[in-house]
Design an enzyme around this catalytic site. Structure first.
Site, PDB file in Angstrom:
ATOM      1  NE  ARG A   1       9.298  20.117 -11.038  1.00 27.72           N
ATOM      2  CZ  ARG A   1       9.691  21.344 -10.700  1.00 27.72           C
ATOM      3  NH1 ARG A   1      10.152  21.567  -9.487  1.00 27.72           N
ATOM      4  NH2 ARG A   1       9.652  22.303 -11.578  1.00 27.72           N
TER       5      ARG A   1
ATOM      6  CE  LYS B   1       1.668  -1.615 -15.317  1.00 25.78           C
ATOM      7  NZ  LYS B   1       1.032  -2.543 -16.293  1.00 25.78           N
TER       8      LYS B   1
ATOM      9  CD  GLU C   1      -7.367  -7.515 -12.545  1.00 22.41           C
ATOM     10  OE1 GLU C   1      -6.519  -8.304 -13.007  1.00 22.41           O
ATOM     11  OE2 GLU C   1      -7.532  -6.347 -12.977  1.00 22.41           O
TER      12      GLU C   1
ATOM     13  CE  LYS D   1       0.241  -5.232  -9.421  1.00 25.46           C
ATOM     14  NZ  LYS D   1      -0.846  -4.375  -9.825  1.00 25.46           N
TER      15      LYS D   1
ATOM     16  CD  GLU E   1       3.606  -3.750 -18.503  1.00 28.98           C
ATOM     17  OE1 GLU E   1       2.826  -3.562 -17.549  1.00 28.98           O
ATOM     18  OE2 GLU E   1       3.276  -3.663 -19.688  1.00 28.98           O
TER      19      GLU E   1
ATOM     20  NE  ARG F   1       3.670  -4.039 -12.911  1.00 27.19           N
ATOM     21  CZ  ARG F   1       3.605  -3.080 -12.015  1.00 27.19           C
ATOM     22  NH1 ARG F   1       4.697  -2.477 -11.596  1.00 27.19           N
ATOM     23  NH2 ARG F   1       2.439  -2.695 -11.529  1.00 27.19           N
TER      24      ARG F   1
ATOM     25  CG  ASN G   1      -1.392  -5.756 -19.460  1.00 26.75           C
ATOM     26  OD1 ASN G   1      -1.860  -5.293 -20.504  1.00 26.75           O
ATOM     27  ND2 ASN G   1      -1.251  -5.037 -18.371  1.00 26.75           N
TER      28      ASN G   1
ATOM     29  CG  HIS H   1      -5.427  -6.477 -18.155  1.00 24.19           C
ATOM     30  ND1 HIS H   1      -5.425  -7.710 -17.538  1.00 24.19           N
ATOM     31  CD2 HIS H   1      -5.738  -5.583 -17.183  1.00 24.19           C
ATOM     32  CE1 HIS H   1      -5.716  -7.547 -16.243  1.00 24.19           C
ATOM     33  NE2 HIS H   1      -5.920  -6.265 -16.012  1.00 24.19           N
TER      34      HIS H   1
ATOM     35  CG  HIS I   1      -7.082  -2.293 -20.734  1.00 15.28           C
ATOM     36  ND1 HIS I   1      -5.746  -2.052 -20.541  1.00 15.28           N
ATOM     37  CD2 HIS I   1      -7.601  -2.472 -19.494  1.00 15.28           C
ATOM     38  CE1 HIS I   1      -5.471  -2.084 -19.233  1.00 15.28           C
ATOM     39  NE2 HIS I   1      -6.575  -2.344 -18.598  1.00 15.28           N
TER      40      HIS I   1
ATOM     41  CG  HIS J   1     -10.278  -3.311 -14.869  1.00 14.37           C
ATOM     42  ND1 HIS J   1      -9.582  -3.046 -16.028  1.00 14.37           N
ATOM     43  CD2 HIS J   1      -9.449  -4.078 -14.108  1.00 14.37           C
ATOM     44  CE1 HIS J   1      -8.376  -3.617 -15.972  1.00 14.37           C
ATOM     45  NE2 HIS J   1      -8.290  -4.249 -14.812  1.00 14.37           N
TER      46      HIS J   1
END
Ligand SMILES: NC(=O)c1ccc[n+]([C@@H]2O[C@H](COP(=O)([O-])OP(=O)(O)OC[C@H]3O[C@@H](n4cnc5c(N)ncnc54)[C@H](O)[C@@H]3O)[C@@H](O)[C@H]2O)c1
Ligand SMILES: O=C(O)C(=O)C[C@@H](O)[C@H](O)[C@H](O)COP(=O)(O)O
Ligand SMILES: [Zn+2]
Length: 371
Positions: free
Chosen positions: A125, A147, A189, A230, A240, A244, A248, A251, A255, A269
């Site tokens: 957990r 993330k 990036e 960042k 987000e 935030r 992206n 992206h 993606h 990526h």
């Protein structure tokens, strides 16, 4: 640069942590981890390429500090961010009898960071974890901000959790063994931060690209400035719900391109992000929002860095526009079925645009296939 690491602090209250950027942090990791997490055991997760290139340094440092550790080594590449490997990592951590208060170390690029971070988020957990990013991309982006996740057959990063690391150790010398194509992919990036809201950083990158690639002092500065940028977005909006999403930029397109190329070496990526940022700028120009000269200037910079900039640069036959639109419809920024894109008014002037008409995107992508 001096032997002292640069520290970027991420002041997230009880989840606060430091990003240390230094010339030989892997060799100092034992002393650093023993000092910050006394008495804990560590489960290292890495991939086969990084295990050959950098794991021996980390193991030597942990052994020298008398730290108990175990290792899980996975295949390299985007395909590793899968359900099957999530199970492998979680079961491996449990088999090593790591306790809830022990720590996972993600040693590698963004694939290992995302996967190991997610495994840490759910094993017992929630275990603590340390990011030891070894690719440029991971040092400037994926190791920071919490993330974590894996890909689904439905799309990129569709399963995951926000789970902040307890520490980030970015060793600049680790980049010495990184393949040039991977370094360039990470650089996309870096450029992203300039394009979002810092045109002065973009102009500085134009001046300093050669030194960043050759490993001069500008490299550490570029990485530290990227981490600081960042951190700013993560502090403003950790999960987000708003600003935030600017991280992206490029992206939504990128993606979708990664998905239709099978999460493979056909398109890394960072390469998808490079093409995606070009598409976001060209689309904004087509909508009359941004000057088209900016698209040209960005393209020239990305190309000089060895990055692809057009759909036609992707090797092999590109999937039909319909397939791209199906992937775009699974984007996590979709709200009540409507598409959200990061668009721009020019270099350093990105913004979040909701309710973008799918028909306009499809028409634009159809045009771009031949461009
Ligand atoms: N969580 C986030 O905020 C975030 C941000 C950006 C990207 N990402 C994710 O990160 C992933 C991409 O990361 P990446 O570009 O680092 O890819 P990666 O993890 O696949 O690493 C790139 C390649 O370089 C190799 N490598 C890494 N470090 C090396 C070293 N020092 N020496 C030799 N080889 C080395 C790896 O084995 C791999 O083959 C994507 O899955 C992307 O979605 C996540
Ligand atoms: O940290 C963020 O936020 C980002 O968007 C950084 C991106 O570079 C990164 O690729 C991220 O994994 C994308 O997030 P996602 O939520 O679109 O999967
Ligand atoms: Zn990214």
């Amino acid at each position: 640069m001096s032997a002292d690491p640069i520290t970027v602090h991420v002041p997230l209250g009880e989840r606060a942590y430091d990003i240390l950027i230094g010339p030989r942090l892997l060799d100092e990791a034992g002393a650093i981890l023993k000092g910050r997490f006394p008495g804990r055991r560590f489960g290292i997760v890495t991939d086969e390429t990084v295990a050959k290139a950098q794991l021996p340094r980390l193991l030597a440092a942990l052994d020298a500090a008398g730290i108990d550790h175990s290792e899980i080594v996975l295949p390299a590449g985007e395909g590793t961010k899968s359900w099957a490997n999530l199970q492998t990592v979680v079961e491996g951590l449990l088999a090593a009898r790591l306790e809830r208060r022990d720590l996972v170390i993600a040693l590698g690029g963004g694939v290992i960071g995302d996967l190991a971070g997610f495994a840490a988020a759910i094993a017992r957990r929630g275990m603590d974890f340390v990011q030891v990013p070894t690719s440029l991309l991971a040092q400037v982006d994926s190791s920071v901000g919490g993330k974590t996740g894996i890909n689904s057959p439905h799309g990129k990063n569709l399963v995951g959790a926000f789970h902040q690391p307890r520490l980030v150790l970015a060793d600049l010398s680790a980049l010495d063994t990184l393949a040039p194509r991977q370094f360039a992919a990470g650089y996309a990036e870096v450029v992203k931060y300039g394009l979002i809201d810092d045109e002065a950083y973009f102009f500085w990158l134009e001046e300093n690209r050669a030194e960043i690639f050759s490993g001069g002092p500008a490299r550490a500065e570029a990485i530290a400035r990227a981490c600081a940028a960042k951190t700013r977005f993560v502090l403003a909006d950790e999960k987000e719900t708003g600003v935030r999403a600017l991280l992206n930029l490029g992206h939504t397109f990128g993606h979708a391109l990664e998905k239709v190329t099978g999460f493979s070496d056909r398109l890394l990526h960072g390469e998808g992000v490079a093409i995606g940022m070009m598409l976001a700028h060209a689309f904004s120009a087509k909508l009359g929002l941004a000057p088209s000269q900016d698209t040209g200037r960005i393209g020239a910079h990305l190309k000089a860095a060895g990055l692809p900039t057009r759909l036609a640069d992707i090797p092999g036959d590109l999937a039909p526009t319909d397939a791209l639109m199906t992937a775009i419809a699974q984007d996590k920024k979709v709200e009540r079925g409507a598409l959200t894109f990061i668009l721009t008014r020019g270099i350093g002037r990105a913004f979040i645009e909701k309710n973008v008409e799918p028909g306009k995107v499809a028409e634009f992508l159809e045009e771009m296939r031949g461009a």
